[in-house]
Design an enzyme around this catalytic site. Structure first.
Site, PDB file in Angstrom:
ATOM      1  N   ARG A 114       0.847  -1.190   0.000  1.00 56.55           N
ATOM      2  CA  ARG A 114       0.000   0.000   0.000  1.00 56.55           C
ATOM      3  C   ARG A 114       0.881   1.239   0.000  1.00 56.55           C
ATOM      4  NH1 ARG A 114      -4.911  -2.139   2.790  1.00 56.55           N
ATOM      5  NH2 ARG A 114      -5.119  -4.103   1.664  1.00 56.55           N
TER       6      ARG A 114
ATOM      7  N   GLU B  84      -0.008   4.150   0.486  1.00 59.33           N
ATOM      8  CA  GLU B  84      -0.747   5.224   1.159  1.00 59.33           C
ATOM      9  C   GLU B  84       0.172   6.106   2.007  1.00 59.33           C
ATOM     10  OE1 GLU B  84      -5.035   3.355   2.225  1.00 59.33           O
ATOM     11  OE2 GLU B  84      -3.284   2.158   2.721  1.00 59.33           O
TER      12      GLU B  84
ATOM     13  N   ARG C  30      -0.608   2.466  13.100  1.00 56.67           N
ATOM     14  CA  ARG C  30      -1.138   1.175  12.676  1.00 56.67           C
ATOM     15  C   ARG C  30      -1.067   0.906  11.170  1.00 56.67           C
ATOM     16  NH1 ARG C  30      -6.141  -0.473  13.756  1.00 56.67           N
ATOM     17  NH2 ARG C  30      -7.329  -0.115  11.890  1.00 56.67           N
ATOM     18  N   HIS C  31      -0.366   1.753  10.427  1.00 54.41           N
ATOM     19  CA  HIS C  31      -0.262   1.543   8.981  1.00 54.41           C
ATOM     20  C   HIS C  31       1.178   1.297   8.545  1.00 54.41           C
ATOM     21  CE1 HIS C  31      -4.312   3.400   8.970  1.00 54.41           C
ATOM     22  NE2 HIS C  31      -4.491   2.606   7.938  1.00 54.41           N
TER      23      HIS C  31
ATOM     24  N   GLU D   4      -9.703  -2.177  14.632  1.00 54.81           N
ATOM     25  CA  GLU D   4     -10.104  -3.103  13.589  1.00 54.81           C
ATOM     26  C   GLU D   4      -8.888  -3.910  13.141  1.00 54.81           C
ATOM     27  OE1 GLU D   4      -9.654  -2.022   9.763  1.00 54.81           O
ATOM     28  OE2 GLU D   4      -9.798  -4.181   9.595  1.00 54.81           O
TER      29      GLU D   4
ATOM     30  N   SER E 141     -11.302  -7.654   8.150  1.00 52.01           N
ATOM     31  CA  SER E 141     -12.388  -7.164   7.340  1.00 52.01           C
ATOM     32  C   SER E 141     -12.815  -8.309   6.444  1.00 52.01           C
ATOM     33  CB  SER E 141     -11.861  -5.987   6.513  1.00 52.01           C
ATOM     34  OG  SER E 141     -12.905  -5.163   6.149  1.00 52.01           O
TER      35      SER E 141
ATOM     36  N   ARG F  22      -0.668  -6.535  12.867  1.00 52.53           N
ATOM     37  CA  ARG F  22      -1.693  -5.974  13.749  1.00 52.53           C
ATOM     38  C   ARG F  22      -2.144  -6.978  14.798  1.00 52.53           C
ATOM     39  NH1 ARG F  22      -5.950  -2.277  10.279  1.00 52.53           N
ATOM     40  NH2 ARG F  22      -4.377  -0.836   9.509  1.00 52.53           N
TER      41      ARG F  22
END
Lengths: 540, 540
Positions: free
Chosen positions: A312, A314, A320-321, A463, A466, A514
């Site tokens: 990713r 991002e 948490r990323h 979270e 998913s 995570r």
């Protein structure tokens, strides 16, 4: 020759934000200066060694390179692991290999070395003795540099008093000592890196200022940082999570697949994708194995899982990323309802938690010593709430949120608190999310198309999973994609995969880092990634 | 929301070489024409259904979408797996879900459907009967399209005669039939894709021309191709190889790590690297986990393994190279000799072979039916030969090779033959390779610097593993890198990792796809990669 092996890729210095880098550099410089002084002092002590010939010289010294180039096949059982040194071995001669963690001389006739192997430590004592240990040998021991790899031959003794500061309750009386690999002056000390915040605070109150190693310094010197007991624990726990995940799923008739991470074209996701040139074609790195794991289901694989890299691009600078992480992915045929997927999630994670608590006691303890945490509270039967129920709980608690919008991190955390208070669990499933906040391939609910057959799973208010039933009908998939503003021609291969009979199916995805972070109550995902990659870091 | 999941990346059409593509297109076109004719005929038959109202209409039909959107939670134990249908269930009512593999009508009162689930097949018969099966229902069954997903409720019967062409030796007398997901006209038929070359030859001799599906057509339609029994077997075997690899190593005190695939800078390897932009910095995909698995050893991890993606942008158009494959990597501390690494290799692979033979009998049989192969010959104690001994064997057999050069694929195959004849094994280790043909980080031999502490491992005459003792001394590592023409500043992070005490260590790497290919005697690595990536293919 040698295809799976190749020359290691090179690495440039980490790019850290300028401000942090400057502060960091100053800190490092200060640290280094202190260490250089120490090293100089040690070297000076070493120079003071009297040069007289030593008849016991064969009992110590640096191992010449030639001796560690596979010269002789030795019986590896000659070595005893540091972790195996107990008083049952009293008076027995042992050979150990480990790192010289701390070295301390007491006068000219005695030196102590704490030897560490994979997190276990033992105190070794070299005392001048006729016919075995010379004064020069004691000096040699005192002059060893921290973190050097040494072989020690000695006799186990079990002192009657408690030994503080080592994991093993015996000592080794040194007879021979050889240095296998010399360490240079260290940029960070392992004891400093292993220190808890509580210890630093306590010392401060007593007027002592201990070194606190910050996150960037740790990551810049990751090879040293990984040697702390907490990190030795974290990555063994991580390995065990992967192991339990796989063993549980294999026992439930799933099998493991490996989907490609090199994907043609440029993802519709835009900014969040790493692009590359593939032999002249535009390509990108897979943001998830979503497409291909669903294709495996269309290929009659029935129940599959994958453990693999997820990429990713991002710009997320959160705790948490990561730009690269390990995805634990599951996809399965369902007979009639996405609750079949939630059943797997519930049982899988209860098995993971139970087994970690049972098999990783030492590791969890080691993590807890540096980063104290409460054991995770979870129920044997995983709690399920609908999104609507969650919204109602928030409302009742005076938290106003859009009932058809997504929950932000803060609200998720609040809901976690409410759930813990009401149901006594920090692990639960929230399902039937609004359709609008889920990816286009999510199956809408049969009774209300504003909702979807989807779920998120939370640990300690965050979270981690998913999942959903997927749209297996190509026409509906195309319709949903268009409704989400996705150009159909960019996903035609994906949609086509469902044209030749597609079983109803669902699945979920979890981030390995995570799971470990939240199970251990850690505050940053960089602590559970071996060599983390974030927007500012691509090294070491 | 939903971080591990995201929208699936898009895929452009595969880029295949123009010539092959043209030929392929023509073939596809022909195939498609034939299939469209078939479909038209089926549709015509279907139209001929008399329209009269059917009082038994509730017993068959297409399931409306609404019904498969998680409307009701059903007890999944209601369904019986096709593979579980045996004569112990005679006269019992069962519910099955699977694909309509073949559909055949006999007059207007009877229709046969072979239902397939995960490689298992059963024949289902719909016969007109008062109060249960109407003529319209038989017509509905006859009109089903191949590969559609159907639910059949029926009664198990055990005919006294052998049932040919299905794996299960019972029939199901259809009472109800519903189509869950309709398949469009197929670009390739599963029976065609599942056919062995021998069958095609045999039919040809009898004057019948059967369809042969070529490799590119298979890969272009991978979702259909994966449904063949051989492919169902191959990927279950692949999953099992990974499983045995991990379980063996975990039992030997190794643990699993995950190293980053995004690497700063551009590898010294040059052409063979996929480059990308990482937030404005030049970066590339790891060509192996070599650097980071060694760093884990420097971080006191002791014994580690990894299963992860490996990326090579090489222009290799061979049967054994891929641009993306799964590397099984191992790295471990050694006490004194690289034979400690070879010990692990030998025991690990004998365990893999033994366990596959024991646990994957059905899968190996399924692969063998389409691609016949001889079981691998291997010894309980893995044979080790030195490179010099190998050269001598070749010389004795009249094969002249450079005694200090590398072996090419052809010579490796020849040596494999000689070893098989002399020692009766197709699995062996060749060690002590010339230093010049190994990567710079390979430890030279203690007694002769022209040789190295390295090895390759062969299955059926092809190299699958490459391993060695590594240089753990930073000064020697720098010297060796320079001797190999590598600019030191490009690998400074790597070399620095060894400065703070580095244990002697070694390891090896294996390609997962190669292990499966060679164990099963397959002729192309694309057969053992789920969605293969080569210089011409990055889709689907």
């Amino acid at each position: 020759m040698s295809t799976p092996e190749s020359q290691p890729p090179s690495e440039d210095a980490a790019s850290v934000s300028k401000k942090a880098a400057k502060k960091e550099a100053a800190k490092q410089e200060k640290l280094r200066r202190r260490q250089e002084q120490e090293a100089l002092a040690a070297a000076t002590r070493s120079l003071a060694v009297d040069d007289e010939q030593d008849p016991l010289a064969a009992n110590y010294g640096d191992v010449p390179l030639n001796e560690i180039q596979s010269k002789t096949v030795e019986d590896v059982s000659r070595w005893t692991e540091v972790g195996a040194l107990t008083n049952t071995l009293e008076n027995r001669s042992v050979l150990i290999r480990g790192r010289a963690q701390t070295i301390r001389a007491v006068g000219k006739n005695m030196a102590f070395v704490v030897v560490r192997e994979r997190g276990f430590t033992v105190q070794c004592v070299a005392t001048v003795q006729p016919d075995t240990v010379s004064r020069q040998m004691v000096k040699y021991v005192a002059g060893l540099s921290r973190e050097s790899i040494i072989d020690i031959e000695g006799v186990v003794s079990a002192p009657s008093v408690e030994i503080k500061g080592t994991t093993q309750q015996v000592e080794v009386q040194v007879r021979k000592v050889y240095c296998v690999s010399k360490a240079a002056v260290l940029p960070i000390n392992i004891e400093d890196a292993a220190r808890s915040d509580a210890e630093i605070e306590k010392a401060l109150q007593a007027g002592e200022k201990l070194v606190r190693v910050n996150q960037d310094t740790r990551l810049n010197n990751r090879v040293l940082d990984l040697r702390t007991p907490a990190n030795q624990g974290i990555f063994r726990i991580q390995s065990q999570v992967g192991n339990i995940f796989r063993q549980f799923l294999l026992s439930e008739d799933f099998f493991e697949i490996h989907t490609p991470k090199l994907i043609a074209g440029s993802s519709e996701g835009g900014a969040a994708v790493f692009r590359l040139d593939y032999k002249g074609q535009p390509a990108c790195l897979a943001q998830s194995p979503q497409l291909h794991k669903q294709m495996a289901i269309c290929g009659d694989f029935g129940r599959v899982f994958e453990i693999g890299g997820v990429y990713r691009a991002e710009d997320s600078y959160t705790h948490r990323h990561l730009c690269e992480f390990i995805g634990l992915d599951v996809e399965m045929e369902i007979k009639s309802h996405y609750s079949e997927v939630m059943d797997i999630v519930g049982r899988l994670f209860v098995t993971i938690f139970d087994t970690l608590n049972k098999t990783c006691e030492k590791e969890l303890e080691a993590v807890g010593r540096q980063y104290p945490f409460e054991p995770l509270k979870y129920l044997p039967e995983t709690l399920r709430l609908t999104f609507e129920e969650g919204i109602q709980m928030l409302k009742d608690a005076g938290v106003e949120v859009d009932p058809m919008g997504d929950l932000n991190t803060e609200v998720e955390r609040k809901l976690g608190q409410l759930v813990l208070e009401k149901y006594g669990t920090e692990f639960y499933i929230l399902h039937r999310y609004p359709l609008a906040v889920r990816p286009f391939y999510t199956m809408p609910c049969h009774d209300n198309h504003a909702y979807s057959n989807s779920f998120d799973v939370f640990i300690r208010g965050e979270e981690i999973i998913s999942g959903a039933q997927r749209v297996h009908v190509p026409e509906l998939l195309a319709e949903r994609a268009q409704a989400c503003g996705i150009e159909l021609k960019t996903i035609s291969t994906y949609i086509d995969a469902f044209r030749y009979g597609a079983p109803p199916h669902g699945g979920f995805g979890v981030g390995l880092e995570r799971v470990v972070m939240l199970f251990c109550g850690l505050n940053n995902i960089r602590k559970t990634s071996l060599f983390p990659r974030d927007p500012l870091r691509i090294a070491p």
